[in-house]
Structure formats: structure tokens, C-alpha cells
Design an enzyme around this catalytic site. Sequence first.
Site, PDB file in Angstrom:
ATOM      1  N   SER B 149       0.832  -1.197   0.000  1.00 54.34           N
ATOM      2  CA  SER B 149       0.000   0.000   0.000  1.00 54.34           C
ATOM      3  C   SER B 149       0.875   1.258   0.000  1.00 54.34           C
ATOM      4  CB  SER B 149      -0.923  -0.064   1.214  1.00 54.34           C
ATOM      5  OG  SER B 149      -1.849   0.964   1.171  1.00 54.34           O
ATOM      6  N   ASP B 226     -10.170  -5.632  -3.409  1.00 55.64           N
ATOM      7  CA  ASP B 226      -9.595  -4.603  -2.537  1.00 55.64           C
ATOM      8  C   ASP B 226     -10.472  -3.369  -2.594  1.00 55.64           C
ATOM      9  OD1 ASP B 226      -8.019  -2.594  -1.380  1.00 55.64           O
ATOM     10  OD2 ASP B 226      -6.159  -3.444  -2.174  1.00 55.64           O
ATOM     11  N   HIS B 260      -7.322  -6.109   0.906  1.00 61.01           N
ATOM     12  CA  HIS B 260      -6.171  -5.257   1.175  1.00 61.01           C
ATOM     13  C   HIS B 260      -5.401  -5.698   2.409  1.00 61.01           C
ATOM     14  CE1 HIS B 260      -4.150  -1.522   0.032  1.00 61.01           C
ATOM     15  NE2 HIS B 260      -4.078  -1.177   1.315  1.00 61.01           N
TER      16      HIS B 260
END
Lengths: 741, 282
Positions: B149, B226, B260
Site C-alpha cells: 500500500s 480490494d 487489502h
Amino acid sequence: HFFNLDSIGVELKNSIKRELHCPVCEEMVKQPIVLPCMHSVCVLCAAEVLVQRGYPPPELPAEPKTPTSSPITRSPRQTRRPPPKTDRLDRVIRTGLLCGTHPGRRRKDTPPVIMLFPCPTCGKDVELGERGLADCLRNLTLERIVERYRHTVSLGSMAVMCQFCKPPQALEATKGCADCRSNFCNECFKLYHPWGTPRAQHEHILPTHSFRPKVLVCVEHEQERLQFYCRSCQRLLCPLCKLRRAHSGHKIMPIALAYQTLKEKITKEMNYVFANQDSVQAQITQVESGIAQTEEQLNQCVSELRSVLAERQGALAMLLEGARAQRAGALNAQLSEKQSLLENAGLLTYTQELLKETDQSCFVQAARVTHNRLVKAIENQQHFSLSADPSFRHFQMDVSRELKALSSMDFIQAPLAPVIDTQKTLAYDQLYLCWRLPQDSAPAWHYSVEYLRKVGGAGALWGRVLSEGSSGSNGTHCSWQRLDDVGGTSAVIDKLEMDSVYVLRVRGCNKAGFGEYSEEVYLHTPPATVLSFCLDSRWGLHAERVALGKGQTYARSVPGMTLLQAADRALTSCHLTSDLLVADVSITQGRHYWACSVEPGSYLVKVGVGVEAKLQEWFHLPQDMASPRYDPDSGHDSGAEDTQDCPPPFCFLTMGMGKILLPKCGASNTSTGPLTAPLPPRLGLCLDFEKGRLTFYDAHSLRVLWEGTVDCSAPVCPAFCFIGGGALQLQELIANLFQHC
Amino acid sequence: MALTQVSSNKCCDGYQKVFEHDSSELKCKMKFAIYLPPKAESSKCPVLYWLSGLTCTEQNFITKAGSQQAASEHGIIIVAPDTSPRGCNIEGEDESWDFGTGAGFYVNATQEPWKTNYRMYSYVTEELPRLINSNFPADPEKMSISGHSMGGHGALICALKNPGKYKSVSAFAPICNPIQCAWGQKAFSGYLGPDKSTWELYDATVLAESYSGPELDILIDQGRDDQFLSSSQLLPDNLIAACSKQKIPVVFRLQQGYDHSYYFIFSFIIDHIKHHAKYLNA
């Protein structure tokens, strides 16, 4: 593939030893230095060599303070280096080999001697710098390799102990630390180099007693590390050296880049050598497997043969069995018949008794019946014959052919060298090659024709040269051109260059591969572009006397009915006319070539060219052969009419009796008589219009037979004359004869 | 620079340790996690730097990602720093989870009050490697970088801005084009100010468009489910387009069903370590 010093075989050990040897003392190098020619020697050996050469004992690079310098800490394994022999030195000094110096002088006063070191490896004398051997860098890498090698060789003889274990349990050292310059066992190493402290990044090396400083320092600037590499001089430089004038304009790169580049290069090269070794190995393996495969094939073939043989044997045996059964059956049947015949024995005995009967009427009565029976019996006996043929003539075997075939069973042979048919092979507008395989050759599936234009022109080689083997390689600068997959036994090669010699050869190909090449044949291409024409009949023909055939490329001169009749009436002399045949094209410019064959048995034939208009004139008014004008013995000046200064409007060569008459070029008559040449199978003519020249050749070898001149102020035609019987075949274009693609 | 060991646990025959030190770039005490494989006991090992995402510390990766087994097998040291300076007492640093503490965005801030401490870019690319190389058996020539991320964004920009420094780069659900997404716009305007041209220096897509250097082999894994992908925070397509134009090899894998979280990282971390090992152990 790793050649690790730790795991290395005996031959490799010896091979590495050579890499590590000093060429002077031929032992393993001790403190090697790198000479300007890139070879390494022991520093002390180098000093000795220089002294022997006559130089003053050189200044040696200072030995760093290491444990080995002092005898106490030196490992007992390493023997102390003997000092240079002083008696040798004295000898040298006494013989006065030292140039310019003698032991009395102080070092400072002498100019620096530029020393030449005779490198034993390359044999050359290398120039050492001002400071002599001290200018040469130590070959630390080689030292380290020797060290590691020594370590693997002498492991066990004297172990290195960990210097940090607390006694009494001192363990053997497993690593050395170059930064700490000490030896550790695994546990002590971890203890003294904890993770999270700067010591964790120390470099491990093998345990050793000699911890030499691990970096190279510059010879001139002892505090500076060698951080640069000069590509142009191939030298290591420190930052101060780099600034010097000596290296201005040179290609200098940081050591990391040089390290990377050289490492990559060497790795690539090493991999290449390995790959090569690998490929040889792979080829060996291939050969092995190829043999195994082929053997397998052979065995398979033979077992196939065996099974077929067994099958045939079975089938034939069955036939025999059938015949046997059938005949045995028939004979048995006969046998049982015969048995019945034996019954006659009873009848005969009865008859014998009957014959003893004296009473005539009783006898007649009994004999009547008996007579019939006997007649029948006799009939039977007369018609007896064996119902089965005892002979087995139809069951004989002749296996001689099969045996012959089997005994000549062999691996497929490649076809033998083909034999070129020199009669049919020719060069004209294209090359035509014709061949056949020898009788005992294995058949070929297809052929490969190779040809090559030899530079040097047609004049360079005359006569047909048959060479043994492939002598085509000497003198040829170009490579063979190939026509592959030629089916049949002939080939046409087009796109030729004129006036050249082509070499041709052919070989056959079958399952076993390519066979041997045929002998090479040399073909001469015509000196000019080929002119294609037919014999013309536009002015009318002496139709009676000249017969045209084969698309008007063939002509035969025959007597004709008129002459036949005339000859019938006459007995003494006969009028022979000269019959003219002209080509259907006329030449107005350039160089042209054509060929023809005159039948050897022809009576008189003339071949050449003439001005079209003039020929036309003659056609209609044939010149009289018997005219005294043409008789050389008539006393008339037969040469006077033909003036030499302007070329005649025609040019012919006359042939007969299998010969060509070659007119003399000059006026002089030699005593040897008229000059003739044998009539070649094919005659070639080349007309150069611009030069007004007609050349006659043997069409195969392109050897010049004769050259004449002709008046080319007007269009000129090829022409032929028959006097008497004869025949003539024009050479047709190969392109037209053989419709190959 | 003195390192203090905070914890040490044996794991997969190697050691998972956490150290603390005084950072000169960030001007505060920083912790980092380091996994040392068994091979480190006998020779120097290559290093993989892992940058974590928003709200993470040095703990999340080492407890949730399951990287130690693969690191042990391939003989790779994994260093996982914290995601921002801590305890600096800057006003507003704890207001949002996506700006300030735990959200350093791996930039060198130029705006007050962040510019003194928030220099994560220099910390990750300079101070931390120096520290690791001088205190651990690390091979200084063999470094790779990876992240998740915001850490994925950090990994990509560090690799693109330093051609040749990292042997390979990979990312999990990275923020590929921060100047176009809400997260990036918030962080960059806070750390770097209003001038958008300064933002481009830290945007992987922009950097890829003008990248020139040794060939970079990028591996990106992205979960299909996600939530941040669907809310246009990650924008991987822009990066792929830029890389294709510049002929930078990118392997982009869209993983069906994954989100995620660290469960996603756990599932594919072995592939990433193998990807790095290809170049680090070459």
C-alpha cells in the site's frame, strides 16, 4: 562445475599448482609481485635475477609487520626463506659485470639505473620503473589463493586454534577474521561479532596464521588506497596518482566499475570454456547414443529377416506336408486296391485245379466262367499304374539367389560417384549436364549439382581437363553454387556469364546421405551471346536437293531426282552444284555466337557468313564449281580477284573428308601442304560485327580454329553450303530443348 | 550509532530481532525489525527492505506476513522499518490515520511543521542502509525493496529514483499514482505544499515515465476485491501504462477474491521473496 579449492581432484591439484608456481624457483610463489608484463614472480626470486643480471641488489618493498615476520609467531609449517647467497653476489661483483658502479660508491651518487628484468614467462626484457621492484605491486590475490591452496593441502598436519576460547577447552578455529586478525571457533566468533554492532560486518576468511593487510596500497602514496583503474595504462591508481600529468587524457574509471567489468568478462569467458567442454561431452554422448540406436536398428532388421525366414519355412513345410498327405493317401488307396488284386491268387489256384479236370464237358462248363473272370483280372492288371508320383521334382529348392542377396546385405551405401556423359553434356546458352550412376552403385533419390565459374576466361584453359578428386579448391576464390534436389539424371544451369569456364560436378543422395562427387567437368561458355535461328526457305529451296527437318534446324543434301536421272544417263562426269542455305536472321551489330554439327560423312560443306544482299545474288546465280576460276591449278591467278585490302563480303570454311581446310592467312605457300584440322563434333562461330571478324571454334573446348574477316558494311547472315551429299544440324538453344524451370 | 536490541526470537532457524536507535534524519528514536537467516552466521547476506503501509509499525509485517520461512530458505535479511517518526509531538500528527503518525508516505517533507522530522525518504534510502551495513553481516551491494500500500508506493519511488541501487522491486496493492488519488493529494499537500511540481518527484507513475537506468523487474500483486482499488486510491493502470511506454518490465497479477489485508500479503509473500532472491542471490 565448481572448481572449489576445497573439493578438488588430483589432476586438478597439479594443474592449479602450475598456476601458482614461480617461474624462477619453480616452487609455489612466496610474496609474489606483478611485473609490468603482468607476470608474477616471488619478490626474492626477482631480486636474485636482477643481481645475477648485474644490477645492484634492488630495494625490496618493505615487509609489513605481520605475525610471520618474527620467527616466534611464524607457523612452524612455513620454512624460513634462505637469504640470498652472498657468494653469488661476490662472484658477480668480481667479474665486473656491474655496469658503471662498484661497491665503493654511495647509493645517492649513482643515477637511478633503469633495470631491465628478463621475465622468464614471456621471455622478454621488461623495463622496471625508477624504484625498481618496489614499483611493482604485490599480487595479494595470488598470495591468498596460494594460502587457501596450502590450507586445503596441509589440513590436519597442524591445526589452527581459536585464540579466544577460555582454556582448558580450547577449540580448533573454524574461521579467521581479517579485521580482527585472529582466529575463532564458531561460538567465539558469534560472541565477538554480535549482530547489532559494527563488528558484525567483519569479513570471515579461513583460519590462518598470516593476516596480511588486506588492501593494496599505492606504491607511491602509501596512505592512499587504490580506488581507480587507468584503462590506458592498465594500472591501479590512487586519488593522488590520478591527478598526475602522466595520466592526463587517459580513460580512468572507479575501481568498482573495473571490478564489475573484469569480473563479468572473466565469468563470461570461464562459462564459455565450460560450455565448450560441455558441448564436447554432449557430442560424445550423442555419438554413443547414435551407435546404440543404429545397433538396435540392425538387430531389428535381422530379427525381421529371421521371422520371415521362419514363416517361409513353416509355409513351405506345410506345402510339403500337404503333398505328402495327398500322395500317401493316393498310394494307400492303391495299396488297398492291390489287396483286392491279391484275391486273384485264389482264382489262380482254382484255375490251376480246374486245369487238372480231364472231363471235357465239365471243364468247359467251369472254364467258361473262369475265363471271364480271368479276362477281367488281366484287364485290371494291365491298367494298373501308380496313382501318385513318387518323385518330388516340384519340391526342389534353389536358394542360391536368396543366399546371394543375404550375403550381400549391407548398410545402405551412399551412391557412387556419377559418371558424366561427356557426349551429351554441353555449354551453349545454358549449361546442360547429363550423367548416370555406375551399375553397382546404390540408387540415388536425388542429386545435387554444383557449379562454379572459374575466373580467367575461356582462353585460360583449353582442352577439357578432367581432374581427380576435388582439385577445384586451388585457385577458386568463390564458393560452389548448388542445384539441390535434382530428380532425373540431367540438369540445366542458366544465368551464365559468357566467355568463362565453368566447373561442374554432381553427386547423388539417398538415405545414407550424399555420395562421392563425380569427376569435375570443365565447360567453356561461348564468347558472345548465343544467336538462335533457323534455316531459311524464304528464297525458295533447292527443294529437290536439300531436305529440311526438325523445325528447320536440320538440313540434308541429297542428289535429288533430277541428278539421279542425270547420273543414270552419264558415266563420266557429273555436275555438282553448290546449294546455299541461309539463316532466317541477319546480324546488324554486336557479337554473336552459334554452333552447328556437320555430319562427318558429308562430302563437302561450307560454313560461315555472308552479306545478305550478296548471298541473295548467289542464290539466284549459283557459282559454278567447275569454273576454271576456282581451280587452283589452272594457272589463273585465283587469288587476284579477292583483293586483300577490303574484306570480302563473305567468309566460309570448307570441310570434307572429316577435316576442315584452314586457308593460309599470308600469301606464302609452305612446303608442308595445305593446313587442315580435324572436323570437331560441334563447330562454333562467333561474328564480331563492329570489327568485321568471324572466328571459328571447336564448340566444346572453344579452341580457336581459324579467324577470318568479312565486310560488315551491310547486314550479314549465317550461311551454309552443300556440295554433294551431307547433313548439318544447327545447335538449338538448351532453353528450348529442355523445358526446365 | 548505537543499536539497542529490543527483542529477539528464534524463528525458522534464524532470528527475528527488533532494534531501536537514535535517528539523525528523523531526530527521534526509531525502531526497526530485522530477520537474520541462518546463513548470516557464516557469510554476508543480501538485504530486502520492507516498507509497511498506513497505520503500521515495525511489528505488523513480522507478526502477520509469514515471511521468515522463505527468508530463511533463500538466505535473505529482511529489514522492516517503522512507517513514520514517532513521539515528535507535532501538532496534528495524530488527527488522521492517513496523515502524520503512521503515514509518513516516504517523502522528505518541505513544509512546516513536518520538515524537521518527516524525512522518511532519506531515512529509508540512506540512514537505514548505512546502519544495517555497518552493524550486521549484510552485503552492501545486494539490496532490494518491497512494500504494501503506502509502503508499495515507497518501494516503487525509492527504486525509480535510485536506478541501480536496488536489484529488484515488488509491491502489494501499491499506491501507484498518488497525485491523482485522495490519499496522495492529502499527504503531499500537507508535507510538500501546494506546488504540484514538487509532488511529481514522489509519484511512481510520473517517475516511471521518465525512468532511465538499468533494467528494473517489477512484480505487483493486487487483490481484486480490494476496497481501495475500487475507490480509486491505488490506480495501478496508470503505472502499467507508463511502464509499457517506457518498456519497463512489469508483472501485474490481479488476484481473484483477495482484499487489502495482511492475509493477502501472507498468501503471496513467498512469491515475492522468490522474485527478489532471483536477483539478490544471482
